[in-house]
Design a protein around this motif. Sequence first.
Motif, PDB file in Angstrom:
ATOM      1  N   VAL A 152       0.727  -0.954   0.038  1.00  0.00           N
ATOM      2  CA  VAL A 152      -0.070   0.002   0.044  1.00  0.00           C
ATOM      3  C   VAL A 152       0.786   1.334  -0.062  1.00  0.00           C
ATOM      4  O   VAL A 152       1.596   1.526   0.838  1.00  0.00           O
ATOM      5  CB  VAL A 152      -0.874  -0.136   1.143  1.00  0.00           C
ATOM      6  CG1 VAL A 152      -1.872   1.087   1.209  1.00  0.00           C
ATOM      7  CG2 VAL A 152      -1.657  -1.413   1.449  1.00  0.00           C
ATOM      8  N   ASN A 153       0.810   1.942  -1.192  1.00  0.00           N
ATOM      9  CA  ASN A 153       1.682   3.270  -0.988  1.00  0.00           C
ATOM     10  C   ASN A 153       0.973   4.475  -0.328  1.00  0.00           C
ATOM     11  O   ASN A 153      -0.360   4.415  -0.594  1.00  0.00           O
ATOM     12  CB  ASN A 153       1.749   3.488  -2.544  1.00  0.00           C
ATOM     13  CG  ASN A 153       3.331   2.863  -3.177  1.00  0.00           C
ATOM     14  OD1 ASN A 153       4.256   3.144  -2.160  1.00  0.00           O
ATOM     15  ND2 ASN A 153       3.014   2.587  -4.171  1.00  0.00           N
ATOM     16  N   ASP A 154       1.517   5.267   0.181  1.00  0.00           N
ATOM     17  CA  ASP A 154       0.882   6.289   1.034  1.00  0.00           C
ATOM     18  C   ASP A 154       0.935   7.619   0.216  1.00  0.00           C
ATOM     19  O   ASP A 154       1.974   8.399  -0.120  1.00  0.00           O
ATOM     20  CB  ASP A 154       1.788   6.731   2.255  1.00  0.00           C
ATOM     21  CG  ASP A 154       1.150   7.530   3.034  1.00  0.00           C
ATOM     22  OD1 ASP A 154       0.292   8.490   2.793  1.00  0.00           O
ATOM     23  OD2 ASP A 154       1.345   7.512   4.442  1.00  0.00           O
ATOM     24  N   VAL A 155      -0.483   7.829  -0.507  1.00  0.00           N
ATOM     25  CA  VAL A 155      -0.440   8.942  -1.545  1.00  0.00           C
ATOM     26  C   VAL A 155       0.045  10.230  -0.878  1.00  0.00           C
ATOM     27  O   VAL A 155       0.845  11.090  -1.391  1.00  0.00           O
ATOM     28  CB  VAL A 155      -1.822   9.095  -2.382  1.00  0.00           C
ATOM     29  CG1 VAL A 155      -1.832  10.030  -3.097  1.00  0.00           C
ATOM     30  CG2 VAL A 155      -2.053   7.708  -2.869  1.00  0.00           C
ATOM     31  N   ARG A 156      -0.617  10.615   0.179  1.00  0.00           N
ATOM     32  CA  ARG A 156      -0.229  12.045   0.844  1.00  0.00           C
ATOM     33  C   ARG A 156       1.230  12.103   1.354  1.00  0.00           C
ATOM     34  O   ARG A 156       1.928  13.073   0.743  1.00  0.00           O
ATOM     35  CB  ARG A 156      -1.027  11.869   2.343  1.00  0.00           C
ATOM     36  CG  ARG A 156      -1.094  13.492   2.853  1.00  0.00           C
ATOM     37  CD  ARG A 156      -1.906  13.280   4.123  1.00  0.00           C
ATOM     38  NE  ARG A 156      -3.177  12.974   4.227  1.00  0.00           N
ATOM     39  CZ  ARG A 156      -3.751  11.815   4.847  1.00  0.00           C
ATOM     40  NH1 ARG A 156      -3.005  10.903   5.268  1.00  0.00           N
ATOM     41  NH2 ARG A 156      -5.020  11.576   4.765  1.00  0.00           N
ATOM     42  N   LEU A 157       1.850  11.116   1.638  1.00  0.00           N
ATOM     43  CA  LEU A 157       3.424  11.167   1.961  1.00  0.00           C
ATOM     44  C   LEU A 157       4.222  11.444   0.536  1.00  0.00           C
ATOM     45  O   LEU A 157       5.110  12.150   0.800  1.00  0.00           O
ATOM     46  CB  LEU A 157       3.706   9.733   2.594  1.00  0.00           C
ATOM     47  CG  LEU A 157       5.295   9.845   2.925  1.00  0.00           C
ATOM     48  CD1 LEU A 157       5.514  10.239   4.459  1.00  0.00           C
ATOM     49  CD2 LEU A 157       5.845   8.444   2.751  1.00  0.00           C
ATOM     50  N   ILE A 158       4.078  10.502  -0.410  1.00  0.00           N
ATOM     51  CA  ILE A 158       4.456  10.602  -1.743  1.00  0.00           C
ATOM     52  C   ILE A 158       4.386  11.815  -2.379  1.00  0.00           C
ATOM     53  O   ILE A 158       5.147  12.635  -2.776  1.00  0.00           O
ATOM     54  CB  ILE A 158       4.359   9.582  -2.527  1.00  0.00           C
ATOM     55  CG1 ILE A 158       4.611   8.235  -1.519  1.00  0.00           C
ATOM     56  CG2 ILE A 158       4.964   9.579  -3.812  1.00  0.00           C
ATOM     57  CD1 ILE A 158       4.130   6.858  -2.565  1.00  0.00           C
ATOM     58  N   ALA A 193      -6.548   2.814   6.929  1.00  0.00           N
ATOM     59  CA  ALA A 193      -6.973   4.184   7.314  1.00  0.00           C
ATOM     60  C   ALA A 193      -5.908   5.332   7.215  1.00  0.00           C
ATOM     61  O   ALA A 193      -6.352   6.412   6.771  1.00  0.00           O
ATOM     62  CB  ALA A 193      -7.783   4.017   8.434  1.00  0.00           C
ATOM     63  N   ALA A 194      -4.810   4.741   7.849  1.00  0.00           N
ATOM     64  CA  ALA A 194      -3.675   6.130   8.099  1.00  0.00           C
ATOM     65  C   ALA A 194      -3.288   6.385   6.489  1.00  0.00           C
ATOM     66  O   ALA A 194      -2.728   7.540   6.509  1.00  0.00           O
ATOM     67  CB  ALA A 194      -2.637   5.108   8.863  1.00  0.00           C
ATOM     68  N   LYS A 195      -3.287   5.509   5.731  1.00  0.00           N
ATOM     69  CA  LYS A 195      -2.919   6.031   4.421  1.00  0.00           C
ATOM     70  C   LYS A 195      -4.126   6.540   3.231  1.00  0.00           C
ATOM     71  O   LYS A 195      -3.900   6.587   2.239  1.00  0.00           O
ATOM     72  CB  LYS A 195      -2.373   4.864   3.623  1.00  0.00           C
ATOM     73  CG  LYS A 195      -0.946   4.443   4.109  1.00  0.00           C
ATOM     74  CD  LYS A 195      -0.185   3.205   3.545  1.00  0.00           C
ATOM     75  CE  LYS A 195       0.942   3.032   4.300  1.00  0.00           C
ATOM     76  NZ  LYS A 195       1.715   1.513   3.739  1.00  0.00           N
ATOM     77  N   GLY A 196      -5.191   6.657   4.117  1.00  0.00           N
ATOM     78  CA  GLY A 196      -6.291   7.189   3.343  1.00  0.00           C
ATOM     79  C   GLY A 196      -6.953   6.201   2.665  1.00  0.00           C
ATOM     80  O   GLY A 196      -7.912   6.793   1.867  1.00  0.00           O
ATOM     81  N   LEU A 197      -7.177   4.979   2.878  1.00  0.00           N
ATOM     82  CA  LEU A 197      -7.780   3.992   1.907  1.00  0.00           C
ATOM     83  C   LEU A 197      -9.178   3.332   2.842  1.00  0.00           C
ATOM     84  O   LEU A 197      -8.741   3.351   4.048  1.00  0.00           O
ATOM     85  CB  LEU A 197      -6.996   2.932   1.615  1.00  0.00           C
ATOM     86  CG  LEU A 197      -6.298   3.090   0.268  1.00  0.00           C
ATOM     87  CD1 LEU A 197      -5.062   2.256   0.556  1.00  0.00           C
ATOM     88  CD2 LEU A 197      -6.640   2.708  -0.888  1.00  0.00           C
TER      89      LEU A 197
END
Length: 409
Positions: free
Chosen positions: A158-164, A293-297
């Motif tokens: 799971v990639n973290d869109v916000r972080l990237i 959830a932390a990664k916005g999914l």
Amino acid sequence: MTRFNTQLVHGLPVDDNNTGAVNPPIYNSTTYAFERVDAMPRYDYARSGNPTRDFLERQIAQLEHGDRGFAFASGLAAIHAVLSIFKPGDRIVVGKNIYGGTYSLFHEYFADRGLVFTPVNTHDAQALENAVAAQPDRNIPAAKAVYFEVLTNPLLDVNDVRLIANIAHRYGAIAVVDNTFVTPYLQRPLDLGADVVIHSATKYLAGHSDVNAGLVVTLSKEIGNAIYFAQNRFGGVLAPTECDAVRRGIQTLALRMDRQQANAKSIAQYLLAHPLVKTVNYPGLPGRERELAAKGLRGAGGVLSFEVVPGVDPADVLNNLHIFHLAVSLGAVESLAELPCRMTHFELPREERLKVGITDELVRLAVGIEDAADLIEDLGQAFDIAYECYLQRHGGEDVFGKIAEGVFA
Ligand SMILES: *Cc1c(COP(=O)(O)O)cnc(C)c1O
């Protein structure tokens, strides 16, 4: 403003028919009459614009919380259009484990035309930052974009869109996200800071394995205009009938995805407990809700993968499935199973494949909307046959002690 499920069904109506039809019409006209020679009609020629395509483009822009949407003849046509906005010398940082066709388009086409690709493990924030930043001592400019997929295929990281996106923006790069595996139902990358969203609408959005389509959604006027130029000049537009097929698929996206996720979760739990299964990759497994959830999914989708234990031939499982079709692709109503090393990722050299974790024992499932019990029974009988084959190859030696345990009774 209406909510997501209502938007799925209704889109943004184009008020242009007086028949009362509840579905938008399919306009199969390539040319449009001018009222007078100096008129500036909204539509003049179908490559430049078509009302049926407009409906779908407005709909995906609405669902992804973007400014403009663009429909292409395939996901790869969409990706080609997006990459075309860059110029020779521009550097693009690319997540590892991207879709094979995308990888090939980048390295076998755009690299020859002057784009520079820097692969990086997008889970490693420091490595990503180093890859995006300029290196003046080595004459390397800062990257212009970071390109990645939210869920990697077939290992489902799971990639973290916000972080990237944050890291990209720090260096003036844009974040381009392939949201195919996730859909706006589970995550809207533009809300998390991404600049461009791409879909192979062939998969979940159309949802029935019957149409090849690609979509792009942009936020800024500048990028929107550049994508429109590419769409209109390369001409890889989606035909009106196909636009309507995608629109119709989108109407049931949430219903389908809910069932696909529920089925995928049941199957993942079944596989975890199965003695012939070594590992299961599915971010929707219990215990991983917080990470998602932390990664916005809002969910993990309907694709999962697993490895069989050493000695068992995954082909013996795959060749004996009856409900799962042995086929590539994903996101449709019917369940599909495939062997990545032979069917979707064979273009990667074996050492490369193994390095990223795509072993010869890895099986990918794209779970559909059938009854979970039927899918699990299908897998179960195929595992039984695979174990029989194993026993025959090993002179009947029951190393797992399964027969004694009655696992396969
Ligand atoms: C299938 C797929 C593509 C390519 O889309 P097409 O519609 O087959 O051209 C791109 N990215 C991902 C993640 C895909 O699964």
